[in-house]
Every structure is written in structure tokens, then in C-alpha cells.
Design a protein around this motif. Structure first.
Motif, PDB file in Angstrom:
ATOM      1  N   ILE A 198       0.840  -1.209   0.000  1.00  9.83           N
ATOM      2  CA  ILE A 198       0.000   0.000   0.000  1.00  9.83           C
ATOM      3  C   ILE A 198       0.862   1.240   0.000  1.00  9.83           C
ATOM      4  O   ILE A 198       0.610   2.181  -0.762  1.00  9.83           O
ATOM      5  CB  ILE A 198      -0.978  -0.035   1.201  1.00  9.83           C
ATOM      6  N   LEU A 199       1.886   1.255   0.828  1.00 15.01           N
ATOM      7  CA  LEU A 199       2.797   2.403   0.885  1.00 15.01           C
ATOM      8  C   LEU A 199       3.486   2.604  -0.452  1.00 15.01           C
ATOM      9  O   LEU A 199       3.572   3.736  -0.957  1.00 15.01           O
ATOM     10  CB  LEU A 199       3.823   2.212   1.999  1.00 15.01           C
ATOM     11  N   SER A 200       3.950   1.527  -1.051  1.00 12.52           N
ATOM     12  CA  SER A 200       4.613   1.603  -2.355  1.00 12.52           C
ATOM     13  C   SER A 200       3.646   2.152  -3.414  1.00 12.52           C
ATOM     14  O   SER A 200       4.021   3.006  -4.215  1.00 12.52           O
ATOM     15  CB  SER A 200       5.124   0.214  -2.754  1.00 12.52           C
ATOM     16  N   LEU A 238       0.996   4.069  -2.906  1.00 14.17           N
ATOM     17  CA  LEU A 238       0.719   5.484  -2.621  1.00 14.17           C
ATOM     18  C   LEU A 238       1.884   6.386  -3.015  1.00 14.17           C
ATOM     19  O   LEU A 238       1.691   7.549  -3.348  1.00 14.17           O
ATOM     20  CB  LEU A 238       0.375   5.687  -1.151  1.00 14.17           C
ATOM     21  N   GLN A 239       3.099   5.842  -2.971  1.00 13.39           N
ATOM     22  CA  GLN A 239       4.265   6.611  -3.378  1.00 13.39           C
ATOM     23  C   GLN A 239       4.486   6.569  -4.884  1.00 13.39           C
ATOM     24  O   GLN A 239       5.391   7.196  -5.399  1.00 13.39           O
ATOM     25  CB  GLN A 239       5.522   6.086  -2.672  1.00 13.39           C
ATOM     26  N   GLY A 240       3.646   5.827  -5.584  1.00 11.54           N
ATOM     27  CA  GLY A 240       3.717   5.765  -7.048  1.00 11.54           C
ATOM     28  C   GLY A 240       4.819   4.890  -7.565  1.00 11.54           C
ATOM     29  O   GLY A 240       5.293   5.087  -8.681  1.00 11.54           O
ATOM     30  N   LYS A 241       5.235   3.909  -6.782  1.00 11.88           N
ATOM     31  CA  LYS A 241       6.344   3.039  -7.234  1.00 11.88           C
ATOM     32  C   LYS A 241       5.811   1.737  -7.739  1.00 11.88           C
ATOM     33  O   LYS A 241       4.912   1.142  -7.306  1.00 11.88           O
ATOM     34  CB  LYS A 241       7.307   2.792  -6.080  1.00 11.88           C
TER      35      LYS A 241
END
Length: 129
Positions: A122-124, A126-129
Motif C-alpha cells: 500500500i505504501l509503495s 501510494l508513493q507511485g512506485k
């Protein structure tokens, strides 16, 4: 030769003599994560002992179930077992773990690496990675 008892030492002398050993033990436990686990278990036991079981907790909402499941997934992946136990105990989260596949389905989120906790994916995302 007759047994001769050791002369009494005062506590300060004994503490000073054991200080290097205590420092080494604390450093070793901090380095290998044991001290954190001991602190976590102590917090859990204190919470359990102080928790008023006569107070009925409100039922846990579906959102909180999912959020707690995400956090537990992360905690268990990182071997924060004592913290996970406290979260389950304090929040009222069911002890049986929500499988990651069910959690992903409920969130309508597919992670690219099924070995990692969903929070990482999810974090990845949201960071667009």
C-alpha cells in the motif's frame, strides 16, 4: 581447612563489581532484540493485570478489524510478537489471524510481492512506485 564465610560486602560494592556484566548483558539484549521483547511482554502482562475485565468493550467495527489486521500483518512480519499480542488483547481483535489473501480481497488490493505485508505494498502504491 575449615570453611571461612566471606565477609559481608555492602550492596554498593557488589553493584560496582557487577556493573560491567550488567552493561554487557543489556547491550547484548538490545542488540539481539531480546530487551525489546522483554519490555513488550512486561507491558502486555501489566496491561492484562490492570485491565478491568468488568468493562465491556464495544464491538469492533469492520474498519477497525481490517486496520488492525493490516497492522498485525506488519508486526508479525517484523517479529514484533509482544506488540502484536498487546494489540490483540487491547483492541478486542479476534485471536485467529485474518489470512493475507482475504485481507487483500477485502481491501481490493493486490500486492506485487505476496511475501511482504500488505502495508508495504500500500505504501509503495501510494508513493507511485
Amino acid at each position: 581447612k575449615r570453611f571461612q564465610p566471606r565477609p559481608e560486602r555492602n550492596k554498593l560494592e557488589a553493584d560496582q563489581e557487577n556493573k560491567p556484566l550488567k552493561e554487557l548483558l543489556v547491550a547484548t539484549l538490545e542488540e539481539n532484540g531480546g530487551l525489546g521483547k522483554i519490555r513488550g511482554m512486561l507491558h502486555k502482562e501489566l496491561f492484562t493485570a490492570l485491565n478491568d475485565t468488568s468493562v465491556v468493550k464495544p464491538p469492533i467495527s469492520n474498519y477497525n478489524l481490517l486496520i488492525n489486521a493490516l497492522i498485525l500483518d506488519y508486526l508479525k512480519f517484523n517479529n514484533y510478537t509482544a506488540t502484536a499480542e498487546v494489540l490483540v488483547s487491547e483492541s478486542g481483535q479476534p485471536k485467529e489471524e485474518l489470512p493475507r489473501t482475504v485481507l487483500a480481497s477485502e481491501l481490493k488490493f493486490n500486492t506485487q510481492n505476496p511475501e511482504l505485508p500488505l502495508l508495504y505494498g500500500i505504501l509503495s502504491y501510494l508513493q507511485g512506485k
